[in-house]
Design a protein around this motif. Structure first.
Motif, PDB file in Angstrom:
ATOM      1  N   PRO A  33     -17.031 -16.672   2.514  1.00 35.51           N
ATOM      2  CA  PRO A  33     -17.645 -17.540   2.763  1.00 35.51           C
ATOM      3  C   PRO A  33     -17.941 -17.808   4.291  1.00 35.51           C
ATOM      4  CG  PRO A  33     -16.258 -18.258   1.328  1.00 35.51           C
ATOM      5  CD  PRO A  33     -15.875 -16.868   1.830  1.00 35.51           C
ATOM      6  N   LEU A  34     -17.088 -17.804   5.185  1.00 35.14           N
ATOM      7  CA  LEU A  34     -17.408 -17.937   6.482  1.00 35.14           C
ATOM      8  C   LEU A  34     -18.411 -17.003   7.119  1.00 35.14           C
ATOM      9  CD1 LEU A  34     -14.120 -19.546   7.954  1.00 35.14           C
ATOM     10  CD2 LEU A  34     -16.291 -21.007   7.158  1.00 35.14           C
ATOM     11  N   GLU A  35     -18.300 -15.667   6.596  1.00 36.44           N
ATOM     12  CA  GLU A  35     -19.196 -14.928   7.181  1.00 36.44           C
ATOM     13  C   GLU A  35     -20.725 -15.154   6.619  1.00 36.44           C
ATOM     14  OE1 GLU A  35     -17.621 -11.150   5.378  1.00 36.44           O
ATOM     15  OE2 GLU A  35     -15.961 -10.834   6.927  1.00 36.44           O
ATOM     16  N   PHE A  36     -20.876 -15.536   5.486  1.00 38.12           N
ATOM     17  CA  PHE A  36     -22.287 -16.019   4.852  1.00 38.12           C
ATOM     18  C   PHE A  36     -22.657 -17.190   5.789  1.00 38.12           C
ATOM     19  CE2 PHE A  36     -24.741 -17.923   1.654  1.00 38.12           C
ATOM     20  CZ  PHE A  36     -25.965 -17.023   1.743  1.00 38.12           C
ATOM     21  N   LEU A  37     -21.780 -18.004   5.863  1.00 36.19           N
ATOM     22  CA  LEU A  37     -22.193 -19.310   6.767  1.00 36.19           C
ATOM     23  C   LEU A  37     -22.780 -18.895   8.174  1.00 36.19           C
ATOM     24  CD1 LEU A  37     -21.881 -22.507   6.965  1.00 36.19           C
ATOM     25  CD2 LEU A  37     -19.895 -21.928   8.345  1.00 36.19           C
ATOM     26  N   ALA A  38     -22.016 -17.891   8.975  1.00 36.58           N
ATOM     27  CA  ALA A  38     -22.369 -17.447  10.136  1.00 36.58           C
ATOM     28  C   ALA A  38     -23.879 -16.579  10.094  1.00 36.58           C
ATOM     29  CB  ALA A  38     -21.482 -16.373  10.772  1.00 36.58           C
TER      30      ALA A  38
END
Length: 182
Positions: A33-38
């Motif tokens: 999720p945090l990779e996609f957010l970035a």
């Protein structure tokens, strides 16, 4: 670094929230999720990172994120925004039914749905019932609180001077990511 995210992959979030599929045009690969957010934050439509973050965070954290984003731009807020943010803050500090209900009731009667009103609505739509006391219980659909947080954050972002908008949006995304791992 350990995280407390409810989703293993960003795709899991899309599977859990059908509304996210219509609210966010970009689609994740098998990313965390945090990779996609970035990735969203660096995309041609970085506002989608705000939308994704609103779905990613648990309700209480999402409301707090919205509160903190708006309060960081206090000079752009109205008295109504500040009053509504105070109601949301009270609910975050003490997530009791009476506080949730007060945020919902007061936000619903505001004729102008300003950024602060949206954050109070997010608190109000975090659970419980959307109907008046004494009426049959109608739980809010799961997408209402994230959409309200999104509307509040993007609403205040629209008040930011164009020359500072990208940096402000990036700061907001970073704030959401930090909350996601707490």
């Amino acid at each position: 670094m350990g995280t407390t995210l409810h989703f293993t992959t960003a795709r899991d979030l899309f599977d859990a929230y059908e509304a996210a599929q219509s609210d966010i045009r970009a689609r994740p690969d098998a990313e965390a999720p945090l990779e996609f957010l970035a990735r969203l934050a660096e995309s041609a439509t970085p506002e989608e990172a705000i939308t994704f973050g609103a779905y990613l965070l648990p309700r209480r954290k999402a409301v707090w994120w919205g509160h903190e984003c708006l309060m960081s731009l206090d000079h752009l807020l109205t008295d109504q925004d500040r009053r509504m943010l105070r109601l949301a803050e009270i609910w975050v500090a003490e997530p009791e039914e009476e506080h949730r209900r007060q945020a919902l009731d007061e936000a619903m009667v505001c004729p102008n749905k300003s950024p602060g009103v949206w954050i109070a609505l997010a608190a109000g739509w975090s659970g419980g019932s959307m109907t008046d006391a004494g009426s049959p219980t109608v739980p809010p659909p799961p997408f209402l609180a994230p959409r309200a947080v999104n509307a509040g954050i993007l609403g205040v972002l629209a008040r930011v001077d164009n020359s500072f908008r990208r940096k402000t949006l990036s700061t907001f995304v970073d704030m959401g990511a930090a909350l996601a791992v707490r």
